[in-house]
Write an enzyme that holds these catalytic residues in place. Sequence first.
Site, PDB file in Angstrom:
ATOM      1  N   HIS A 136       3.693  23.860  45.743  1.00  0.00           N
ATOM      2  CA  HIS A 136       3.437  25.013  44.861  1.00  0.00           C
ATOM      3  C   HIS A 136       4.721  25.772  44.577  1.00  0.00           C
ATOM      4  CE1 HIS A 136       2.387  28.113  48.314  1.00  0.00           C
ATOM      5  NE2 HIS A 136       3.676  28.043  48.118  1.00  0.00           N
TER       6      HIS A 136
ATOM      7  N   GLU B  90      -0.964  26.698  42.868  1.00  0.00           N
ATOM      8  CA  GLU B  90      -1.372  25.682  43.834  1.00  0.00           C
ATOM      9  C   GLU B  90      -1.662  24.351  43.144  1.00  0.00           C
ATOM     10  OE1 GLU B  90      -0.723  26.540  46.740  1.00  0.00           O
ATOM     11  OE2 GLU B  90      -2.209  27.798  47.705  1.00  0.00           O
TER      12      GLU B  90
ATOM     13  N   ASP C 237       4.729  36.964  42.755  1.00  0.00           N
ATOM     14  CA  ASP C 237       3.325  36.951  43.169  1.00  0.00           C
ATOM     15  C   ASP C 237       3.019  38.039  44.190  1.00  0.00           C
ATOM     16  OD1 ASP C 237       4.747  35.789  45.254  1.00  0.00           O
ATOM     17  OD2 ASP C 237       3.952  33.778  44.929  1.00  0.00           O
TER      18      ASP C 237
ATOM     19  N   ASN D  95       2.922  22.084  49.851  1.00  0.00           N
ATOM     20  CA  ASN D  95       2.083  21.322  48.917  1.00  0.00           C
ATOM     21  C   ASN D  95       2.691  21.288  47.512  1.00  0.00           C
ATOM     22  OD1 ASN D  95       1.680  23.877  47.936  1.00  0.00           O
ATOM     23  ND2 ASN D  95      -0.489  24.027  48.487  1.00  0.00           N
TER      24      ASN D  95
HETATM   25  P1  PGA Z   1       8.440  29.938  52.624  1.00  0.00           P
HETATM   26  O1  PGA Z   1       7.413  29.898  51.419  1.00  0.00           O
HETATM   27  O2  PGA Z   1       9.752  30.338  52.032  1.00  0.00           O
HETATM   28  O3  PGA Z   1       7.903  31.005  53.549  1.00  0.00           O
HETATM   29  O4  PGA Z   1       8.464  28.596  53.215  1.00  0.00           O
HETATM   30  C1  PGA Z   1       7.780  29.273  50.234  1.00  0.00           C
HETATM   31  C2  PGA Z   1       6.590  29.148  49.325  1.00  0.00           C
HETATM   32  O5  PGA Z   1       5.462  29.047  49.833  1.00  0.00           O
HETATM   33  O6  PGA Z   1       6.783  29.130  48.096  1.00  0.00           O
END
Ligand code: PGA
Length: 241
Positions: A138, A143, A67, A136
């Site tokens: 995702h 999302e 992404d 959450n």
């Molecule tokens: P993070 O993000 O590794 O910074 O916790 C993970 C994500 O949002 O998929």
Amino acid sequence: MRICRYATAEQACRAAALILASQVIRKPDCVLGLATGSTPIPTYKELIRLYEEGLLDFSQVTSFNLDEYIGIPEEHPCSYHRFMRENLFDHVNIRPEATHVPNGNAEDMAAAAGAYDRAILEAGGIDVQVLGIGRNGHIGFNEPDDSFVYGCHVVQLTKSTIEANKRFFASEDEVPRQAVSLGIGSIMNARCVLLIATGVDKAKAVRDAVYGEIDPSVQASILRTHPNVFFLLDEGAASLL
Ligand code: PGA
């Protein structure tokens, strides 16, 4: 689904690096699906270390990132293009032209997203996909929603993601509101999926993904239907299992 629990985040991340390393050794021209965020940074450090030791050769590897934010320049300190260069690509012998990160500044985002999916197919599909997980649930920037989206697409970031990611930006207002993300179909098409989760703030998302309904309100829950998925967890992330 394989749940691997480790005492520390460092171990969970190194385990992911070992799986990726063995993939690169067994299939030097493999296609890796890569993730950003703080979670996989120790994984990339370990891959760099193995490369520096002469154990890994990335010269034939192709990579596709999950992404990118929409509307910030590639050189922005928080862009995922820059993240990948700083945390992996600039430190190993992967060919820059073999690395792919979605274009968050395309004039026609839908066309660019479709082209990204086609490029993955043309490269032979993803051998190993690295994922983090959002608080959450995702994966990528898919999302919570009322459906799973198959292909690469534009997403509106939720309040929870903007809140979680503001730590990388000067202020919450600077966090982009949109991103482009691989879809769930493209992630599920990977031949192997490694979801790395570390820290107790991921425990609920991990529990919902592992035990909850398979439902787009927790996008990671679909991974339970993948034939070859590993959840690499530290004690904190596994604490509600
Ligand atoms: P993070 O993000 O590794 O910074 O916790 C993970 C994500 O949002 O998929």
